[in-house]
Design a protein around this motif. Structure first.
Motif, PDB file in Angstrom:
ATOM      1  N   TYR A 185      53.102  65.931   7.388  1.00 55.86           N
ATOM      2  CA  TYR A 185      53.338  64.564   6.946  1.00 55.86           C
ATOM      3  C   TYR A 185      52.034  63.773   7.017  1.00 55.86           C
ATOM      4  O   TYR A 185      51.429  63.665   8.088  1.00 55.86           O
ATOM      5  N   LEU A 186      51.613  63.224   5.887  1.00 58.26           N
ATOM      6  CA  LEU A 186      50.442  62.352   5.854  1.00 58.26           C
ATOM      7  C   LEU A 186      50.856  60.992   5.312  1.00 58.26           C
ATOM      8  O   LEU A 186      51.685  60.901   4.404  1.00 58.26           O
ATOM      9  N   GLY A 187      50.240  59.930   5.852  1.00 59.43           N
ATOM     10  CA  GLY A 187      50.621  58.592   5.416  1.00 59.43           C
ATOM     11  C   GLY A 187      49.437  57.714   5.084  1.00 59.43           C
ATOM     12  O   GLY A 187      48.340  57.896   5.597  1.00 59.43           O
ATOM     13  N   PHE A 188      49.647  56.780   4.163  1.00 59.24           N
ATOM     14  CA  PHE A 188      48.741  55.683   3.869  1.00 59.24           C
ATOM     15  C   PHE A 188      47.331  56.177   3.531  1.00 59.24           C
ATOM     16  O   PHE A 188      47.216  57.144   2.787  1.00 59.24           O
ATOM     17  N   GLY A 190      45.034  57.948   4.788  1.00 54.95           N
ATOM     18  CA  GLY A 190      44.756  59.368   4.973  1.00 54.95           C
ATOM     19  C   GLY A 190      45.384  60.203   3.867  1.00 54.95           C
ATOM     20  O   GLY A 190      44.799  61.178   3.394  1.00 54.95           O
ATOM     21  N   ALA A 191      46.589  59.811   3.434  1.00 60.37           N
ATOM     22  CA  ALA A 191      47.280  60.522   2.354  1.00 60.37           C
ATOM     23  C   ALA A 191      46.570  60.280   1.021  1.00 60.37           C
ATOM     24  O   ALA A 191      46.428  61.190   0.198  1.00 60.37           O
ATOM     25  N   PHE A 194      43.481  62.371   0.994  1.00 59.23           N
ATOM     26  CA  PHE A 194      43.857  63.767   0.753  1.00 59.23           C
ATOM     27  C   PHE A 194      44.147  63.988  -0.736  1.00 59.23           C
ATOM     28  O   PHE A 194      43.760  65.012  -1.312  1.00 59.23           O
ATOM     29  N   VAL A 279      55.343  45.424   4.270  1.00 59.75           N
ATOM     30  CA  VAL A 279      54.262  46.380   4.055  1.00 59.75           C
ATOM     31  C   VAL A 279      54.240  47.340   5.247  1.00 59.75           C
ATOM     32  O   VAL A 279      54.382  46.920   6.385  1.00 59.75           O
ATOM     33  N   GLY A 280      54.120  48.626   4.973  1.00 61.95           N
ATOM     34  CA  GLY A 280      54.083  49.607   6.063  1.00 61.95           C
ATOM     35  C   GLY A 280      55.430  50.195   6.418  1.00 61.95           C
ATOM     36  O   GLY A 280      55.507  51.108   7.222  1.00 61.95           O
ATOM     37  N   ILE A 282      58.515  52.459   6.518  1.00 64.92           N
ATOM     38  CA  ILE A 282      58.853  53.828   6.153  1.00 64.92           C
ATOM     39  C   ILE A 282      60.374  53.963   6.182  1.00 64.92           C
ATOM     40  O   ILE A 282      61.027  53.470   7.101  1.00 64.92           O
TER      41      ILE A 282
ATOM     42  N   ALA B 121      54.329  51.430   9.704  1.00 68.46           N
ATOM     43  CA  ALA B 121      53.151  52.263   9.924  1.00 68.46           C
ATOM     44  C   ALA B 121      51.867  51.598   9.471  1.00 68.46           C
ATOM     45  O   ALA B 121      51.876  50.725   8.598  1.00 68.46           O
ATOM     46  N   MET B 223      43.109  62.226   9.215  1.00 70.48           N
ATOM     47  CA  MET B 223      43.477  60.813   9.156  1.00 70.48           C
ATOM     48  C   MET B 223      44.846  60.715   8.462  1.00 70.48           C
ATOM     49  O   MET B 223      45.064  61.375   7.459  1.00 70.48           O
ATOM     50  N   GLY B 224      45.709  59.893   9.003  1.00 66.22           N
ATOM     51  CA  GLY B 224      47.001  59.687   8.356  1.00 66.22           C
ATOM     52  C   GLY B 224      48.080  60.675   8.746  1.00 66.22           C
ATOM     53  O   GLY B 224      49.220  60.541   8.319  1.00 66.22           O
TER      54      GLY B 224
END
Lengths: 388, 329
Positions: A185-188, A190-191, A194, A279-280, A282, B121, B223-224
């Motif tokens: 799982y990657l978020g925000f 960092g995602a 990627f 915002v943010g 999930i 988040a 990251m993330g």
């Protein structure tokens, strides 16, 4: 002899390898030990009854299911008024039919269920009439934050992403997280980073923002109708039951589940989240076991109020009821929708390893479609669905 | 019907060669946190208050991997996550990508109680934290010298916390070869893996269960990256029957929906608490490694792990108290 033969079936059944029993839907009388019984997947047979004889181990009667491929997809559950104007209903029905056809063709072409669910969800994401990809609803700051999740049943490998604002097809990024990273799982940021590293198609955020959703956000703000989960204590008034004037549901998500004739399962879910969300935020969609789950028994994709779906671990519970209580797919899904989540909060689509399909919801409606190998097909919005 | 019970953990998967004085430090901290929780329970605080209180204490101490002392991302920053769940109504709150909030578990509780959502988040969560007026600190506060050294070691070993069951191109290197026979957690040699997630589960004397988990995640993570700790049903779960907190290899815990699984086998299979924990550790982890602490509404407490050791402590109203690291403790 019968015993040996059965052991063969049992192990193949347990592995999901027996695609077509030679004599489907026919009673079999076989003898085997209780320990073998444990290895059977309940999804594979319809009835298993012990016939009392003077000898042990017991003689069991098995009725096998005929297995075949099956697919189901949804475009969100919620307060969809029965008065939904034709010009808003028809494009969605057409989109459901189109996506179903794409999925069916892919299954017929022997594509893996994982490929099929990704393909179908990409198509749903690209359609601006649903709340995912282009057409995603907006946060309280007018931005887009999309999330998606994909899971393969037999390996239980999975991938999820949250907080995306430039990736054209978030479901495909979730699959890349599953296949190309050590993580799930990657978020925000960092995602997003990627995504760039992987070279997936990205686009300006404005691509996802439709005039309808700008209007929807304005209406939500005017009505101060933040999507509040009514079970939360800070809510002063009960939630407005009436949807927006344009007759659309405020909530929605897209998802697809598929099983091939070998019993391989997969699920995928994608969403823009809730209108006017913080915002943010999930939701349930990327949370394995909440909005999305698959194992070797079934594949599930849920939609509705995320907060209710998370606390009820909806998708995993459908599978858990089959696994631990021996319920059928229909029974398990109906139990979760009727007993575990408050009315008006959830819908789901699910398929079993045996090729069954179910699409229950406790909301006013759910945009949905399904098809099975034996020729059954359905496209519907409200409880009384139309058969095609 | 039993009285209250409490369990805490500071992560599963411990270096067998961890120096004795480090083991003692860890045990002392666990005992201190356990006693803090016990006093709170004796003063009739509710289960949800107690788990938050105890996890705050674990976060504030730099020893374990949460709050101050969190593991570092590949960029040397801290991205913490936490979740909390209240059994009676299954209300829950979770946060991820937190870099300046002193106590992420308290922010998770605020998400549960003061926001319309269950999970916030990254920048949105930080913004919510500022609006709620929780204590904020500079990201540097969380970064310890020890962890900077660990990150350097992790990078040198090129064992970028790869889940070793998933083949990834380019994971094999000369550096990794040198440590291939060593014990590993999350693909990291266990001496580097040392920092650990924290968690607490409590049932109060009224039979209400709660659970909370907090972590800095994996050393050298992307990251993330979001792990199991903030995911309801994976790292944390509570319902009428029980409260559960898990730790270990996040990806295995997510796939196994581990915390919900303990509750599910109790609910749907009728297993008792310890049987449920044992079943889940044995049957639901595939080849992953993890540890679980759990309490039931009957005042039982249970613990299970398939790792080499787990930092843990538990106590119940009838006078039972235990703090341990290894199997035999």
């Amino acid at each position: 002899m019968a015993h040996e033969r059965f052991r063969g079936w049992a192990s193949r059944l347990a592995l999901g390898l027996l695609s077509k029993p030679n004599t489907p839907k026919q009673q079999k009388q076989v003898t085997f030990e209780a320990s073998t019984l444990e290895t059977l997947k309940p999804a594979i047979y319809t009835t298993l009854t012990e016939t009392k004889t003077q000898n042990t181990p017991g003689v069991y009667s098995l009725t096998f299911r005929e297995m075949g491929w099956a697919i189901a997809l949804h475009g969100g559950a919620g307060d969809i008024p029965i008065t939904l104007p034709r010009e808003r209903r028809e494009p969605r029905e057409a989109a459901l039919r189109h996506c179903l056809e794409i999925g069916v063709s892919a299954l017929k072409a022997k594509r893996s269920p994982l490929d099929v669910v990704e393909l179908v969800v990409r198509e749903l994401e690209n359609n601006p009439h649903f709340n995912a990809g282009r057409g995603s609803v907006l946060t309280n700051k007018g931005t887009v934050e999309m999330e998606a999740c994909i899971m393969d049943g037999n390996t239980k490998k999975c991938g999820a992403v949250s907080g995306l604002s430039t990736v054209v097809n978030t479901i495909s990024l979730a699959r890349l997280v599953m296949e190309k990273t050590p993580h799930i799982y990657l978020g925000f940021d960092g995602a997003e980073a990627f995504a760039r590293e992987q070279g997936v198609e990205t686009i300006d955020e404005n691509h996802f923002i439709t005039p309808e959703n700008v209007e929807r956000l304005n209406q939500a703000k005017e009505a101060n109708r933040v999507q509040i989960d009514f079970t939360q204590p800070i809510q002063k008034d009960p939630p407005e039951k009436a949807p927006f004037e344009n007759g659309d549901s405020q909530i929605g998500t897209v998802g697809c589940v598929a099983v091939d004739s070998e019993g391989n399962l997969a699920t995928a879910t994608s969403t823009g989240g809730l209108v006017n969300k913080m915002v943010g935020r999930i939701g349930d969609t990327p949370v394995i076991g909440a909005g999305t789950y698959a194992n070797s028994l079934c594949a599930v994709s849920a939609t509705g109020r995320g907060e209710a779906i998370i606390r009820a671990t909806v998708a995993r519970d459908v599978a858990a009821l089959m696994e631990y209580k021996g319920l059928s797919l229909q029974e398990a899904a109906a139990y979760v929708v009727e007993e575990c989540v408050p009315k008006g909060n959830v819908g789901l689509v699910a398929v079993s390893a045996a090729g069954e399909v179910t699409m229950p919801f406790n909301t006013t409606g759910m945009f949905r479609a399904c098809a099975t190998e034996d020729g059954y097909s359905e496209i519907g919005i409200w409880p009384s669905s139309m058969h095609t | 019907m039993g009285g209250w019970a409490i369990a805490v953990h500071g992560g599963a998967g411990v270096d067998p060669n961890l120096p004795t004085h480090r083991q003692e430090e860890a045990k002392q901290l666990l005992a201190r946190c356990l006693n803090l929780g016990i006093s709170a329970l004796r003063s009739s605080l509710s289960a949800i208050d107690v788990v938050e209180l105890v996890v705050r204490e674990l976060e504030t101490d730099p020893l374990f991997n949460s709050g101050r002392g969190s593991a570092l991302t590949e960029n040397g920053t801290v991205e913490m996550e936490a979740s909390i769940m209240d059994g009676p109504k299954r209300r829950c709150g979770a946060v991820s990508g937190i870099s300046t909030v002193k106590n992420p578990v308290s922010l998770a509780r605020l998400v549960m109680e003061k926001s319309p959502h269950s999970y916030l988040a990254f920048s949105g969560a930080e913004e919510f934290a500022r609006k709620q007026g929780v204590e904020m600190v500079d990201n540097e506060y969380f970064i310890t010298k020890d962890n900077k050294g660990m990150l350097k070691l992790a990078k040198e070993a090129n064992s970028i916390v790869f889940d070793y069951r998933i083949p990834i191109l380019g994971t094999c290197s000369a550096g990794a070869g040198a440590i291939e026979s060593a014990l590993q957690m999350n693909g990291l040699p266990i001496i580097i893996y040392a920092p650990e997630t924290v968690g607490c589960v409590v049932v109060d004397s009224q039979g209400r269960c709660a659970a909370a988990t907090s972590t800095g995640g994996l050393m050298n993570k992307m990251m993330g990256r979001i792990g199991d700790s903030p995911l309801i049903g994976a790292g944390t779960y509570a319902c009428d029957l029980c409260g559960v907190s898990c730790t270990g290899e996040g990806e295995a815990i997510i796939r196994g929906t581990l915390a919900r699984e303990v509750a599910a086998v109790m609910e749907y299979k009728g297993l008792g608490l310890q049987d449920a924990v044992d079943f889940v550790v044995k049957e639901r982890l595939d080849e992953g490694k993890a540890g679980i602490i759990a309490v039931s509404n009957k005042g039982e407490v249970a613990c299970g792990f398939n790792t080499t050791g787990m930092f843990r402590g538990c106590a119940s109203e009838d006078g039972y108290m235990e703090v341990g690291i290894w199997d035999q403790d």
